[in-house]
Design an enzyme around this catalytic site. Structure first.
Site, PDB file in Angstrom:
ATOM      1  N   ARG A   1       1.012  -1.052  -0.075  1.00 45.54           N
ATOM      2  CA  ARG A   1      -0.063   0.025   0.087  1.00 45.54           C
ATOM      3  C   ARG A   1       0.857   1.064   0.111  1.00 45.54           C
ATOM      4  NH1 ARG A   1      -1.971  -3.589   3.940  1.00 45.54           N
ATOM      5  NH2 ARG A   1      -4.278  -4.348   3.576  1.00 45.54           N
TER       6      ARG A   1
ATOM      7  N   LYS B   1      -1.983  -2.699   8.154  1.00 42.67           N
ATOM      8  CA  LYS B   1      -3.153  -2.416   8.852  1.00 42.67           C
ATOM      9  C   LYS B   1      -3.106  -2.730  10.246  1.00 42.67           C
ATOM     10  CE  LYS B   1      -6.364  -1.258   5.094  1.00 42.67           C
ATOM     11  NZ  LYS B   1      -7.710  -1.622   4.254  1.00 42.67           N
TER      12      LYS B   1
ATOM     13  N   HIS C   1      -2.756   2.114  -5.820  1.00 43.60           N
ATOM     14  CA  HIS C   1      -3.410   0.851  -5.595  1.00 43.60           C
ATOM     15  C   HIS C   1      -3.558   0.105  -7.131  1.00 43.60           C
ATOM     16  CE1 HIS C   1      -5.132  -0.758  -2.186  1.00 43.60           C
ATOM     17  NE2 HIS C   1      -6.252  -1.066  -2.948  1.00 43.60           N
TER      18      HIS C   1
ATOM     19  N   ARG D   1      -0.670  -2.213  -6.801  1.00 39.57           N
ATOM     20  CA  ARG D   1      -0.893  -3.102  -5.809  1.00 39.57           C
ATOM     21  C   ARG D   1      -1.922  -4.223  -6.604  1.00 39.57           C
ATOM     22  NH1 ARG D   1      -0.857  -4.589  -0.402  1.00 39.57           N
ATOM     23  NH2 ARG D   1      -3.132  -5.047   0.251  1.00 39.57           N
TER      24      ARG D   1
ATOM     25  N   HIS E   1      -3.211  -9.208   3.570  1.00 40.55           N
ATOM     26  CA  HIS E   1      -4.747  -9.405   3.744  1.00 40.55           C
ATOM     27  C   HIS E   1      -5.136 -10.371   4.897  1.00 40.55           C
ATOM     28  CE1 HIS E   1      -5.777  -8.663  -0.951  1.00 40.55           C
ATOM     29  NE2 HIS E   1      -5.663  -7.497  -0.024  1.00 40.55           N
TER      30      HIS E   1
ATOM     31  N   TYR F   1      -8.517 -11.791  -7.051  1.00 42.30           N
ATOM     32  CA  TYR F   1      -7.640 -11.635  -7.966  1.00 42.30           C
ATOM     33  C   TYR F   1      -7.536 -13.180  -8.865  1.00 42.30           C
ATOM     34  CZ  TYR F   1      -6.034  -7.554  -5.686  1.00 42.30           C
ATOM     35  OH  TYR F   1      -6.121  -6.343  -4.965  1.00 42.30           O
TER      36      TYR F   1
END
Length: 312
Positions: A161, A185, A254, A257, A280, A289
């Site tokens: 990110r 995150k 992004h 990414r 994730h 994806y």
């Protein structure tokens, strides 16, 4: 609405859950929206199921909010009231009997196609020049051009990110430029790898220069005035590069990414490894994806070539 003070809730999410700045800012926006609704309608505690349903209609019909925004605002509000009820049983959550379903259209990510990625990499730093006047981030000198392209390469191979990348310190990179310690995150740390030898050497030289001119605690990437490069600044550079190269839709961090994940899936990398690389928490987030990319499936079918095997 009496006793609606969400500051303590935001602080508890930061201190107890370790949530990041962007998540906390979104929580604050969600709760301020609800606070305005309660004031406009003269609502006070205790709130009822009907009040929550009315708020849902307000978001949907009056504010014309997108489904994803509606869902997020309701989830935040539900979390707030559950947190408050834990601390004060006299204020039960009005969500107890509420069942609201928000249908969110599934949007597929838009990775950058391979031809465009090749075009961007061939720019080799010379594509971003004289964007603004000196002193602002418009006239990016040659050294900054090279840094911009270096960042693009890192985004492609790591899937970071942009906030993770711009928050890096010099000390977060291994001495040989092959590993990066990333804080993702929720302040969760993970290791990402720089697999390309040529890129490792380029990254290593850059990090050594940054260490020599600053310190290991300094921001890894700087803007034109020597301060930490901000995500918004880098987005401006990408937009300028897009205009220069005629790339539409324009490049964004992004999208790089998305490209990193899609390319790895296409090359047959196990989805759980891609999940670990991207940071994730849920495998379902990564699975999108697989649906985006048909290249891997096509290659596998071409290798199998069932009809040819039946002819022999």
């Amino acid at each position: 609405m009496q006793r609606f003070n969400h500051t303590a809730f935001i602080n508890s999410r930061r201190d107890e859950r370790g949530l990041g700045h962007h998540t906390l800012r979104a929580y604050s926006q969600d709760l301020r929206t609800f606070s305005r609704f309660t004031k406009a309608n003269g609502l006070t505690d205790p709130l009822s199921k009907e009040d929550i349903l009315a708020y849902h209609r307000h978001l949907r019909d009056e504010l014309d909010a997108k489904p994803a925004t509606i869902e997020r605002r309701l989830v935040t509000l539900k979390s707030y009231f559950a947190w408050r009820a834990e601390r004060n049983s006299a204020l039960p959550s009005p969500f107890t009997d509420v069942r609201i379903t928000v249908k969110i259209p599934r949007r597929l990510p838009r990775p950058i196609d391979r031809d465009t990625l090749k075009l961007v990499l061939r720019a080799n730093g010379g594509a971003i020049d004289a964007l603004l006047s000196p002193g602002a981030d418009h006239a990016v000198p040659d050294a900054q051009n090279a840094v911009t392209v270096l960042i693009i390469k890192l985004l492609i191979v790591t899937g970071l990110r942009i906030s993770e990348l711009t928050n890096l310190k010099v000390r977060n990179v291994s001495s040989d430029g092959s590993q990066i310690l990333v804080q993702g995150k929720g302040s969760k740390e993970r290791i990402v790898f720089v697999p390309n030898r040529e890129l490792q050497e380029e990254f290593q030289r850059f990090c050594k220069e940054r260490s020599d001119t600053g310190s290991i605690a300094s921001p890894l990437f700087l803007n034109t005035v020597g301060r930490r490069l901000r995500a918004a600044t880098f987005r401006k550079r990408l937009r300028a590069l897009s205009e220069r190269l005629g790339v539409e839709p324009h490049l964004t961090p992004h999208r790089f990414r998305h490209s990193a994940a899609t390319l790895l899936i296409e090359e047959g990398i196990d989805i759980r490894m891609v999940q670990a690389l991207l940071g994730h928490a849920n495998l379902k987030t990564t699975e999108i994806y697989v649906r985006v990319s048909n290249t891997a499936l096509r290659r596998a079918l071409e290798r199998a070539d069932i009809l040819s095997t039946l002819k022999h």
